[in-house]
Design a protein around this motif. Structure first.
Motif, PDB file in Angstrom:
ATOM      1  N   TYR A 113      38.372  45.129  51.259  1.00  0.00           N
ATOM      2  CA  TYR A 113      37.191  44.439  50.480  1.00  0.00           C
ATOM      3  C   TYR A 113      36.844  43.410  51.708  1.00  0.00           C
ATOM      4  O   TYR A 113      36.782  42.293  51.094  1.00  0.00           O
ATOM      5  CB  TYR A 113      37.787  43.688  49.330  1.00  0.00           C
ATOM      6  CG  TYR A 113      38.020  44.732  48.253  1.00  0.00           C
ATOM      7  CD1 TYR A 113      37.208  45.475  47.580  1.00  0.00           C
ATOM      8  CD2 TYR A 113      39.280  45.301  48.161  1.00  0.00           C
ATOM      9  CE1 TYR A 113      37.177  46.532  46.654  1.00  0.00           C
ATOM     10  CE2 TYR A 113      39.385  46.268  47.112  1.00  0.00           C
ATOM     11  CZ  TYR A 113      38.663  46.775  46.375  1.00  0.00           C
ATOM     12  OH  TYR A 113      38.832  47.859  45.391  1.00  0.00           O
TER      13      TYR A 113
ATOM     14  N   LYS B  48      34.344  41.843  54.519  1.00  0.00           N
ATOM     15  CA  LYS B  48      32.767  41.423  54.371  1.00  0.00           C
ATOM     16  C   LYS B  48      32.104  42.317  55.213  1.00  0.00           C
ATOM     17  O   LYS B  48      32.549  42.806  56.592  1.00  0.00           O
ATOM     18  CB  LYS B  48      32.377  40.162  54.676  1.00  0.00           C
ATOM     19  CG  LYS B  48      32.500  38.957  53.704  1.00  0.00           C
ATOM     20  CD  LYS B  48      32.219  37.709  54.039  1.00  0.00           C
ATOM     21  CE  LYS B  48      33.238  36.523  53.975  1.00  0.00           C
ATOM     22  NZ  LYS B  48      33.144  35.576  54.584  1.00  0.00           N
ATOM     23  N   PRO B  49      30.912  43.109  55.047  1.00  0.00           N
ATOM     24  CA  PRO B  49      30.384  44.181  55.758  1.00  0.00           C
ATOM     25  C   PRO B  49      30.112  43.760  57.341  1.00  0.00           C
ATOM     26  O   PRO B  49      30.260  44.459  58.068  1.00  0.00           O
ATOM     27  CB  PRO B  49      29.253  44.412  55.104  1.00  0.00           C
ATOM     28  CG  PRO B  49      29.111  43.639  53.853  1.00  0.00           C
ATOM     29  CD  PRO B  49      30.288  42.753  53.643  1.00  0.00           C
TER      30      PRO B  49
ATOM     31  N   HIS C 146      34.174  47.129  41.027  1.00  0.00           N
ATOM     32  CA  HIS C 146      33.048  47.792  41.995  1.00  0.00           C
ATOM     33  C   HIS C 146      32.708  49.223  41.420  1.00  0.00           C
ATOM     34  O   HIS C 146      33.756  49.850  41.266  1.00  0.00           O
ATOM     35  CB  HIS C 146      33.297  47.781  43.427  1.00  0.00           C
ATOM     36  CG  HIS C 146      33.605  46.205  44.094  1.00  0.00           C
ATOM     37  ND1 HIS C 146      32.721  45.410  44.386  1.00  0.00           N
ATOM     38  CD2 HIS C 146      34.803  45.546  43.957  1.00  0.00           C
ATOM     39  CE1 HIS C 146      33.048  44.061  44.414  1.00  0.00           C
ATOM     40  NE2 HIS C 146      34.349  44.361  44.612  1.00  0.00           N
ATOM     41  N   GLY C 147      31.510  49.428  41.757  1.00  0.00           N
ATOM     42  CA  GLY C 147      31.149  50.920  41.338  1.00  0.00           C
ATOM     43  C   GLY C 147      31.666  52.133  42.255  1.00  0.00           C
ATOM     44  O   GLY C 147      32.341  51.597  43.428  1.00  0.00           O
ATOM     45  N   HIS C 148      31.633  53.164  42.086  1.00  0.00           N
ATOM     46  CA  HIS C 148      32.341  53.936  42.683  1.00  0.00           C
ATOM     47  C   HIS C 148      31.527  54.232  44.109  1.00  0.00           C
ATOM     48  O   HIS C 148      32.386  54.527  45.147  1.00  0.00           O
ATOM     49  CB  HIS C 148      31.944  55.468  41.896  1.00  0.00           C
ATOM     50  CG  HIS C 148      32.638  56.680  42.615  1.00  0.00           C
ATOM     51  ND1 HIS C 148      33.779  56.617  42.815  1.00  0.00           N
ATOM     52  CD2 HIS C 148      32.186  57.871  43.043  1.00  0.00           C
ATOM     53  CE1 HIS C 148      34.260  57.670  43.555  1.00  0.00           C
ATOM     54  NE2 HIS C 148      33.261  58.512  43.685  1.00  0.00           N
ATOM     55  N   GLY C 149      30.317  53.972  44.252  1.00  0.00           N
ATOM     56  CA  GLY C 149      29.685  54.336  45.324  1.00  0.00           C
ATOM     57  C   GLY C 149      29.865  52.993  46.411  1.00  0.00           C
ATOM     58  O   GLY C 149      29.734  53.257  47.731  1.00  0.00           O
ATOM     59  N   GLU C 150      30.308  51.875  45.991  1.00  0.00           N
ATOM     60  CA  GLU C 150      30.512  50.731  46.924  1.00  0.00           C
ATOM     61  C   GLU C 150      31.802  50.663  47.507  1.00  0.00           C
ATOM     62  O   GLU C 150      31.687  50.763  48.908  1.00  0.00           O
ATOM     63  CB  GLU C 150      30.581  49.410  46.058  1.00  0.00           C
ATOM     64  CG  GLU C 150      29.080  49.095  45.476  1.00  0.00           C
ATOM     65  CD  GLU C 150      29.208  47.739  44.634  1.00  0.00           C
ATOM     66  OE1 GLU C 150      28.961  46.698  45.288  1.00  0.00           O
ATOM     67  OE2 GLU C 150      29.622  47.922  43.407  1.00  0.00           O
ATOM     68  N   TYR C 151      32.965  50.743  46.853  1.00  0.00           N
ATOM     69  CA  TYR C 151      34.139  50.990  47.554  1.00  0.00           C
ATOM     70  C   TYR C 151      34.940  52.087  47.108  1.00  0.00           C
ATOM     71  O   TYR C 151      35.021  52.037  45.596  1.00  0.00           O
ATOM     72  CB  TYR C 151      35.252  49.458  47.368  1.00  0.00           C
ATOM     73  CG  TYR C 151      34.430  48.353  48.057  1.00  0.00           C
ATOM     74  CD1 TYR C 151      34.628  48.049  49.501  1.00  0.00           C
ATOM     75  CD2 TYR C 151      33.411  47.580  47.619  1.00  0.00           C
ATOM     76  CE1 TYR C 151      33.907  47.104  50.158  1.00  0.00           C
ATOM     77  CE2 TYR C 151      32.930  46.433  47.946  1.00  0.00           C
ATOM     78  CZ  TYR C 151      33.278  46.290  49.219  1.00  0.00           C
ATOM     79  OH  TYR C 151      32.412  45.103  49.859  1.00  0.00           O
ATOM     80  N   GLU C 152      35.696  52.671  47.810  1.00  0.00           N
ATOM     81  CA  GLU C 152      36.543  53.942  47.317  1.00  0.00           C
ATOM     82  C   GLU C 152      37.857  53.344  46.606  1.00  0.00           C
ATOM     83  O   GLU C 152      38.141  52.043  46.853  1.00  0.00           O
ATOM     84  CB  GLU C 152      37.034  54.613  48.525  1.00  0.00           C
ATOM     85  CG  GLU C 152      36.169  55.556  49.061  1.00  0.00           C
ATOM     86  CD  GLU C 152      35.820  56.629  48.000  1.00  0.00           C
ATOM     87  OE1 GLU C 152      36.942  57.363  47.576  1.00  0.00           O
ATOM     88  OE2 GLU C 152      34.720  57.017  47.626  1.00  0.00           O
TER      89      GLU C 152
END
Ligand code: ADP
Length: 708
Positions: A601, A603-604, A648-654
């Motif tokens: 988690y 920051k990008p 978080h949604g599935h697409g954001e973080y595994e």
């Protein structure tokens, strides 16, 4: 029985009574002493006055004897002188020389039987008729040749008050032939009387036996010739007493003053006087006691000061005593209240309270046991006070050793301890109790254990119930997830077969459906795997052993190396992480999950920075894992530790949302806690609190959990 009851001494009226008695005694003593001093002063003065009176007596007696001898000599020679010749001239010369040598005699007179002066040392008196004079007439009427006649004071021809001393001149047959008379000189007596006055308030007086005053010193107007024989006068009292010597205190009629007076008759031995002379020596009564009065006044003042100050002191003392008494009562009341509060409390709370004393001499006893404590063990208070071992015998033999061990350790470390175990009550019922006790070492070497004890049987049953149902649930989850994977694998292989064989014959939408089905099956498998892993924690029931957290973290980082390299993760691990008691693999899992999340988690736009450190709080170590990632909103900080809870949604973080739930389970199995703090956008900090030593009791959930 004590001589005086303490309460009596404390009674205020008694204290006043006692003070009154003491003051009365003191006052009485002062008064008695003053009285004695007064009496002594009076006696001294009386003695002095009497001595002075005697001094005058001695002198006057001498004078009277000398005068009498002189008169006798004149009588003896009278008949020679009367022989023819110039006897008168010769006699006058003789009388003159006689008067010169006798300073107390003013005049000598010799009369014939008719009272005509035949001879005198004073020429002017020759031929003078004294027949009417008292001294002549008295002798003539009652002639006595041996008697010395003392006349009343009278005014002489020479106009001076004088007193005559006379003898009769007897004829050959003893008949009356005349009188020889010597008149006493008042000036001579003044000198004599004045000489004994030793104080200014003193006077001395000489009177004729009939009461006529002759001389008084110091001289006072109108005193000479005054008749003292008045009714009630001191002179009268003296005469009435028929005593030659008296001492009087009283108001003199003569002067009207209060005086003390020594009165004495002058009657020289060997002289036959018709009447005595009376000398009085007196002092003013008030003047005698000047010193005494000053002393009495001073003693009175001192006594008054003592009197007032002792009253004030007692009043003050009693006020202070009352204050102290009130304070004492208040303190006693407060103590009683707090005692009754304490008693109410220990009776009402469902907790037994005790004070157990291990004496320095090796014997043990209970200082206090609450009613609840007795109820709990089913013992009688007075019995355990007498014999402390009764309580010992209530402990279940299987658990007793562990209690002794805890007790010994606490005694050694001087630290409180807790213990849970079974007791067997008097009625045979087995109950679980929780015991907490803390030792304090007393000055005399005794150890005092203040402790509480309460019944946890119900809780134990519930725990057991819970443990059993948890175990069943875990068993179920394990079995279910294990068994679910089989049909899922079948679904997955058949969908894969379908995809391989028929993908060329299907339209794009059908191929997309197949891809969804494959993905779903894959995710479900992962969920089941995670669930399986969650339910596996603690199932092996490995005993805890010392685990070095440095090694644990190193291993976790090694496991995460690929992930970390991929995101260019940076780590700061504080040196010297502690060694605690636990399960090595589970702890690796815990830290791996936390560090893994910190990497995941991030920051990008920036690579993750992860810090690890540890602090000690009491007997717990708190290890923190801090990251510089995206952070967590405060309202989610508790939720994230639940199973399959994700932010978080599935697409954001595994991820499946099981990682933190596993961490929580591991921490709790180590009797620890886990929690998080975070500032969204800045990073998160996860804390794991783990006990330093982590003993596993025989009743611990691990031991009772169902083996896999
Ligand atoms: P997973 O990571 O598989 O989703 P976890 O149980 O590990 O499941 O985490 C639960 C949720 O908590 C995550 O979905 C994430 O939203 C949040 N989370 C966990 N760790 C962090 C972290 N270090 N920084 C930000 N969010 C975190």
């Amino acid at each position: 029985m004590p001589f005086l009851d303490f309460r009596l001494i404390n009674a205020l009226p008694f204290q006043w009574g006692l003070l009154a008695v003491v003051l009365l005694l003191l006052g009485g003593n002062v008064a008695y002493n003053l009285h004695r001093e007064h009496q002594a002063a009076l006696d001294d003065e009386r003695k002095s006055l009497e001595i002075q009176a005697h001094v005058i007596n001695e002198n006057l007696s001498q004078e009277l004897r000398a005068t009498n001898a002189a008169l006798q000599e004149l009588i003896d020679n009278y008949h020679f002188w009367k022989m023819p010749g110039s006897w008168r001239e010769g006699t006058v010369i003789h009388l003159k020389s006689l008067a010169d040598v006798m300073p107390g005699i003013r005049t000598f007179v010799i009369t014939d039987e008719k009272g005509i002066v035949q001879a005198s040392n004073r020429a002017e008196l020759l031929g003078f008729d004294v027949a009417n004079r008292d001294f002549f007439s008295t002798i003539k009427q009652a002639p006595d040749k041996a008697r010395l006649y003392i006349s009343k004071p009278y005014k002489s021809v020479l106009n001076a008050y004088i007193m005559g001393v006379s003898r009769m001149i007897p004829g050959p047959k003893g008949e009356f032939m005349g009188v020889v008379n010597a008149s006493l000189d008042p000036d001579y007596f003044r000198t004599l009387l004045g000489s004994v006055n030793y104080a200014p308030d003193m006077w001395t007086a000489l009177a004729h036996g009939s009461g006529i005053q002759f001389v008084m010193m110091p001289d006072r107007e109108g005193q000479t010739g005054k008749n003292l024989l008045q009714p009630g006068s001191m002179f009268s009292r003296h005469v009435e007493s028929r005593s030659d010597e008296n001492f009087f205190i009283g108001t003199t009629l003569n002067t009207g003053e209060k005086r003390m007076l020594a009165v004495l008759n002058i009657k020289p031995a060997g002289l036959s006087m018709d009447t005595p002379l009376v000398v009085a020596v007196g002092r003013e009564y008030k003047a005698v006691f000047v010193d005494w009065r000053r002393n009495a006044w001073m003693q009175g003042m001192v006594f008054l000061a003592v009197f007032l100050s002792s009253i004030a002191a007692l009043a003050f003392y009693q006020r202070r005593s009352r204050q102290f008494e009130n304070e004492r009562r208040e303190a006693e009341l407060a103590l009683q209240n707090s005692l009754s509060d304490f008693n109410n409390l220990v009776t009402q709370i469902p907790v037994g309270v005790y004070k157990f004393r291990m004496q320095a001499d090796g014997r043990n006893r209970f200082d206090y046991v609450s009613p609840r404590w007795c109820q709990l063990l089913d013992v009688k208070a007075h019995e355990v006070y007498q014999d402390a071992s009764i309580a010992d015998k209530r402990f279940h033999l299987d658990d007793y050793d562990s209690l002794v061990q805890r007790n010994e350790a606490a005694k050694r470390d001087k630290k409180p301890f807790e213990w849970e175990g079974r007791i067997i009550r008097g009625d045979g019922e087995i109950r679980w109790i929780h015991l907490e006790s803390s030792p304090s070492l007393l000055e005399n070497g005794d150890i005092l254990w203040n402790g509480i004890q309460y019944d946890i049987t119900e809780r134990k049953h519930l725990d057991d119930e819970l443990r059993r149902s948890n175990a069943e649930l875990e068993q179920f989850a394990y079995v279910a997830s294990h068994d679910l994977r089989e049909p899922l694998r079948m679904v997955n292989s058949f969908v894969t077969l379908l995809d391989k064989r028929y993908s060329g014959k299907l339209d794009p939408q059908a191929r997309e459906f197949i891809a969804f089905a494959k993905d779903g099956a894959l995710r479900m498998d992962r969920l089941i795997c995670d669930l399986l892993e969650y339910s596996r924690i603690g199932r092996r029931g490995k005993p805890h052993s010392p685990v070095n957290l440095d090694e644990v973290v190193d291993e976790a980082l090694l496991n995460l190396k690929a992930t970390s390299d991929a995101v260019k993760g940076h780590f700061e691990v504080a040196s010297g992480l502690p060694t605690i008691s636990g399960d090595h693999d589970e702890l690796v899992r815990l830290f791996q999950n936390l560090i893994g999340n910190a990497l995941k988690y991030h920051k990008p736009d920036s690579p993750p920075l992860v810090r690890l450190s540890a602090v000690k709080r009491h007997s717990n170590w708190i290890i923190s894992v801090e990251d510089s990632g995206i952070g967590i909103a405060p309202e989610h900080l508790d939720r994230i530790f639940g199973i399959f809870q994700r932010l978080h949604g599935h697409g954001e973080y595994e991820g499946t949302g099981i990682g933190l739930a596993i961490c929580k389970k591991i921490a709790e199995r180590h009797k620890g806690h886990i929690w998080a703090e975070s500032t969204p956008g800045q990073g998160s900090r996860f804390y794991v609190s783990l006990p330093e030593s982590n003993p596993q009791s025989p009743s611990s959930p691990m031991a009772l959990s169902t083996p896999s």
